[in-house]
Design a protein around this motif. Structure first.
Motif, PDB file in Angstrom:
ATOM      1  N   LEU A  34      29.809 -20.262  33.095  1.00 31.43           N
ATOM      2  CA  LEU A  34      28.331 -20.649  33.089  1.00 31.43           C
ATOM      3  C   LEU A  34      27.797 -20.004  34.614  1.00 31.43           C
ATOM      4  CD1 LEU A  34      25.812 -21.552  32.495  1.00 31.43           C
ATOM      5  CD2 LEU A  34      26.307 -23.976  33.313  1.00 31.43           C
ATOM      6  N   VAL A  35      26.796 -18.928  34.410  1.00 34.58           N
ATOM      7  CA  VAL A  35      26.458 -18.272  35.529  1.00 34.58           C
ATOM      8  C   VAL A  35      24.676 -18.256  35.450  1.00 34.58           C
ATOM      9  CG1 VAL A  35      26.092 -16.059  36.930  1.00 34.58           C
ATOM     10  CG2 VAL A  35      28.246 -16.632  35.604  1.00 34.58           C
ATOM     11  N   VAL A  36      24.133 -18.825  36.458  1.00 36.35           N
ATOM     12  CA  VAL A  36      22.773 -18.993  36.585  1.00 36.35           C
ATOM     13  C   VAL A  36      22.235 -18.210  37.965  1.00 36.35           C
ATOM     14  CG1 VAL A  36      20.853 -20.328  36.624  1.00 36.35           C
ATOM     15  CG2 VAL A  36      22.797 -21.363  35.351  1.00 36.35           C
ATOM     16  N   THR A  37      21.529 -17.350  37.441  1.00 36.60           N
ATOM     17  CA  THR A  37      21.100 -16.462  38.680  1.00 36.60           C
ATOM     18  C   THR A  37      19.523 -15.999  38.608  1.00 36.60           C
ATOM     19  OG1 THR A  37      21.672 -14.300  37.435  1.00 36.60           O
ATOM     20  CG2 THR A  37      23.392 -15.190  38.862  1.00 36.60           C
ATOM     21  N   ALA A  38      18.974 -15.809  39.628  1.00 38.43           N
ATOM     22  CA  ALA A  38      17.383 -15.264  39.655  1.00 38.43           C
ATOM     23  C   ALA A  38      17.757 -13.928  39.973  1.00 38.43           C
ATOM     24  CB  ALA A  38      16.789 -16.074  40.812  1.00 38.43           C
ATOM     25  N   GLN A  39      17.136 -13.023  39.056  1.00 37.55           N
ATOM     26  CA  GLN A  39      17.151 -11.621  39.164  1.00 37.55           C
ATOM     27  C   GLN A  39      15.678 -11.167  38.514  1.00 37.55           C
ATOM     28  OE1 GLN A  39      20.333  -9.925  36.705  1.00 37.55           O
ATOM     29  NE2 GLN A  39      21.826 -11.440  37.463  1.00 37.55           N
ATOM     30  N   LYS A  40      15.302 -10.277  39.555  1.00 38.02           N
ATOM     31  CA  LYS A  40      13.899  -9.464  39.170  1.00 38.02           C
ATOM     32  C   LYS A  40      12.929 -10.339  38.638  1.00 38.02           C
ATOM     33  CE  LYS A  40      16.626  -4.903  38.928  1.00 38.02           C
ATOM     34  NZ  LYS A  40      17.142  -4.031  38.104  1.00 38.02           N
ATOM     35  N   GLY A  41      12.455 -11.405  39.193  1.00 38.38           N
ATOM     36  CA  GLY A  41      11.549 -12.378  38.848  1.00 38.38           C
ATOM     37  C   GLY A  41      11.910 -13.290  37.721  1.00 38.38           C
ATOM     38  N   ALA A  42      13.071 -13.245  37.201  1.00 39.63           N
ATOM     39  CA  ALA A  42      13.508 -14.161  36.192  1.00 39.63           C
ATOM     40  C   ALA A  42      14.841 -15.100  36.624  1.00 39.63           C
ATOM     41  CB  ALA A  42      13.698 -13.270  35.134  1.00 39.63           C
ATOM     42  N   VAL A  43      15.076 -16.233  35.919  1.00 42.31           N
ATOM     43  CA  VAL A  43      16.011 -17.070  35.887  1.00 42.31           C
ATOM     44  C   VAL A  43      17.085 -16.303  34.653  1.00 42.31           C
ATOM     45  CG1 VAL A  43      17.201 -19.282  35.363  1.00 42.31           C
ATOM     46  CG2 VAL A  43      15.130 -18.785  36.815  1.00 42.31           C
ATOM     47  N   VAL A  44      18.228 -15.899  34.933  1.00 42.63           N
ATOM     48  CA  VAL A  44      19.092 -15.308  33.928  1.00 42.63           C
ATOM     49  C   VAL A  44      20.258 -16.428  33.657  1.00 42.63           C
ATOM     50  CG1 VAL A  44      20.626 -13.682  33.294  1.00 42.63           C
ATOM     51  CG2 VAL A  44      18.734 -13.315  34.514  1.00 42.63           C
ATOM     52  N   ILE A  45      20.458 -16.895  32.509  1.00 38.83           N
ATOM     53  CA  ILE A  45      21.538 -17.872  32.130  1.00 38.83           C
ATOM     54  C   ILE A  45      22.334 -17.209  31.212  1.00 38.83           C
ATOM     55  CG2 ILE A  45      22.169 -19.953  31.126  1.00 38.83           C
ATOM     56  CD1 ILE A  45      19.122 -20.850  31.593  1.00 38.83           C
ATOM     57  N   HIS A  46      23.821 -16.998  31.769  1.00 31.64           N
ATOM     58  CA  HIS A  46      24.783 -16.435  31.204  1.00 31.64           C
ATOM     59  C   HIS A  46      26.018 -17.530  30.784  1.00 31.64           C
ATOM     60  CE1 HIS A  46      27.197 -13.090  29.037  1.00 31.64           C
ATOM     61  NE2 HIS A  46      28.171 -13.739  29.897  1.00 31.64           N
ATOM     62  N   MET A  47      26.282 -17.528  29.413  1.00 28.78           N
ATOM     63  CA  MET A  47      27.365 -18.499  29.101  1.00 28.78           C
ATOM     64  C   MET A  47      28.568 -17.803  28.167  1.00 28.78           C
ATOM     65  SD  MET A  47      27.607 -22.328  27.910  1.00 28.78           S
ATOM     66  CE  MET A  47      27.636 -23.401  29.337  1.00 28.78           C
ATOM     67  N   GLU A  48      29.784 -17.989  28.408  1.00 29.32           N
ATOM     68  CA  GLU A  48      30.735 -17.398  27.741  1.00 29.32           C
ATOM     69  C   GLU A  48      31.693 -18.553  27.248  1.00 29.32           C
ATOM     70  OE1 GLU A  48      32.602 -13.733  28.952  1.00 29.32           O
ATOM     71  OE2 GLU A  48      30.781 -12.853  29.291  1.00 29.32           O
ATOM     72  N   ASN A  49      32.364 -18.255  26.154  1.00 32.50           N
ATOM     73  CA  ASN A  49      33.641 -19.140  25.936  1.00 32.50           C
ATOM     74  C   ASN A  49      34.523 -18.577  24.829  1.00 32.50           C
ATOM     75  OD1 ASN A  49      30.961 -20.755  24.531  1.00 32.50           O
ATOM     76  ND2 ASN A  49      32.844 -20.805  23.290  1.00 32.50           N
ATOM     77  N   TYR A  50      35.562 -18.822  24.697  1.00 33.01           N
ATOM     78  CA  TYR A  50      36.392 -18.534  23.622  1.00 33.01           C
ATOM     79  C   TYR A  50      36.256 -19.123  22.357  1.00 33.01           C
ATOM     80  CZ  TYR A  50      39.590 -15.666  26.958  1.00 33.01           C
ATOM     81  OH  TYR A  50      39.851 -14.710  27.798  1.00 33.01           O
ATOM     82  N   CYS A  51      36.552 -18.572  21.414  1.00 34.51           N
ATOM     83  CA  CYS A  51      36.329 -19.353  20.049  1.00 34.51           C
ATOM     84  C   CYS A  51      37.210 -18.955  19.084  1.00 34.51           C
ATOM     85  CB  CYS A  51      34.654 -19.255  19.397  1.00 34.51           C
ATOM     86  SG  CYS A  51      34.167 -17.516  19.383  1.00 34.51           S
ATOM     87  N   THR A  52      37.265 -19.631  17.891  1.00 38.29           N
ATOM     88  CA  THR A  52      38.162 -19.203  17.025  1.00 38.29           C
ATOM     89  C   THR A  52      37.579 -18.731  15.713  1.00 38.29           C
ATOM     90  OG1 THR A  52      38.206 -21.360  16.071  1.00 38.29           O
ATOM     91  CG2 THR A  52      40.072 -21.027  17.607  1.00 38.29           C
ATOM     92  N   GLY A  53      38.385 -17.505  14.910  1.00 38.63           N
ATOM     93  CA  GLY A  53      37.573 -17.198  13.854  1.00 38.63           C
ATOM     94  C   GLY A  53      36.240 -16.529  13.990  1.00 38.63           C
ATOM     95  N   THR A  54      35.580 -16.328  12.964  1.00 39.75           N
ATOM     96  CA  THR A  54      34.392 -15.330  13.096  1.00 39.75           C
ATOM     97  C   THR A  54      33.132 -16.184  13.163  1.00 39.75           C
ATOM     98  OG1 THR A  54      35.459 -13.580  11.669  1.00 39.75           O
ATOM     99  CG2 THR A  54      33.141 -13.540  11.900  1.00 39.75           C
ATOM    100  N   VAL A  55      32.271 -15.865  14.165  1.00 41.98           N
ATOM    101  CA  VAL A  55      31.172 -16.595  14.468  1.00 41.98           C
ATOM    102  C   VAL A  55      30.001 -15.710  13.537  1.00 41.98           C
ATOM    103  CG1 VAL A  55      29.273 -17.432  16.011  1.00 41.98           C
ATOM    104  CG2 VAL A  55      31.741 -17.413  16.580  1.00 41.98           C
ATOM    105  N   GLU A  56      29.568 -16.498  12.601  1.00 41.80           N
ATOM    106  CA  GLU A  56      28.208 -15.790  11.797  1.00 41.80           C
ATOM    107  C   GLU A  56      27.139 -15.973  12.575  1.00 41.80           C
ATOM    108  OE1 GLU A  56      26.103 -16.229   7.501  1.00 41.80           O
ATOM    109  OE2 GLU A  56      27.839 -17.239   7.739  1.00 41.80           O
ATOM    110  N   LEU A  57      26.153 -14.939  12.478  1.00 39.58           N
ATOM    111  CA  LEU A  57      25.021 -15.042  13.348  1.00 39.58           C
ATOM    112  C   LEU A  57      24.002 -14.895  12.123  1.00 39.58           C
ATOM    113  CD1 LEU A  57      25.480 -13.168  16.582  1.00 39.58           C
ATOM    114  CD2 LEU A  57      25.492 -15.458  16.351  1.00 39.58           C
ATOM    115  N   ARG A  58      22.668 -15.604  11.972  1.00 42.80           N
ATOM    116  CA  ARG A  58      21.764 -15.546  11.264  1.00 42.80           C
ATOM    117  C   ARG A  58      20.621 -15.596  12.230  1.00 42.80           C
ATOM    118  NH1 ARG A  58      22.503 -19.596   6.857  1.00 42.80           N
ATOM    119  NH2 ARG A  58      24.020 -17.890   6.364  1.00 42.80           N
ATOM    120  N   ASP A  59      19.649 -14.608  11.929  1.00 42.12           N
ATOM    121  CA  ASP A  59      18.319 -14.447  12.877  1.00 42.12           C
ATOM    122  C   ASP A  59      18.523 -14.717  14.438  1.00 42.12           C
ATOM    123  OD1 ASP A  59      15.463 -14.472  13.359  1.00 42.12           O
ATOM    124  OD2 ASP A  59      15.368 -16.534  13.076  1.00 42.12           O
ATOM    125  N   GLY A  60      19.760 -14.095  14.681  1.00 39.25           N
ATOM    126  CA  GLY A  60      20.376 -14.146  15.963  1.00 39.25           C
ATOM    127  C   GLY A  60      20.978 -15.549  16.527  1.00 39.25           C
TER     128      GLY A  60
END
Length: 112
Positions: A34-60
């Motif tokens: 989990l990384v939270v930074t302020a960049q160019k006038g915005a707060v940016v939150i980026h989170m990554e984690n490992y997962c199993t299988g396929t993650v289906e995305l619908r409407d993003g």
């Protein structure tokens, strides 16, 4: 940003990541970044984690993997609505057994 909105974003994001990594057989892959930074006038939150299988995305958004789909999947929708409430965006991506969540929220002009 209201405290309840911060809780909604971070609580849901962390809960989902913990649930995903707890399903992994290899303890060394039970990592949440989990990384939270302020960049160019915005707060940016980026989170990554490992997962199993396929993650289906619908409407993003990831589709819940739980059997009772009528009562699950509201957390990520809530996170996106909260980001949009503050003129921000949220996006999710998945590939190579890694799930990524990105939230961008503009900082109010008076804080820059």
């Amino acid at each position: 940003m209201a405290q309840s909105d911060l809780y909604s974003i971070f609580g849901n994001a962390i809960d989902n990541a913990i649930e995903a990594v707890s399903k992994l057989e290899e303890p060394e892959r039970r990592i949440i970044s989990l990384v939270v930074t302020a960049q160019k006038g915005a707060v940016v939150i980026h989170m990554e984690n490992y997962c199993t299988g396929t993650v289906e995305l619908r409407d993003g958004l990831p589709v819940t993997s739980k059997a009772d789909k009528d009562y699950h999947g509201f957390g990520v929708k809530s996170m996106r609505l909260t980001a949009e409430k503050y003129n921000g965006t949220m996006s999710c991506s998945a590939g190579n057994n890694v799930f990524c969540l990105d939230i961008l929220v503009p900082l109010p002009v008076d804080t820059m």
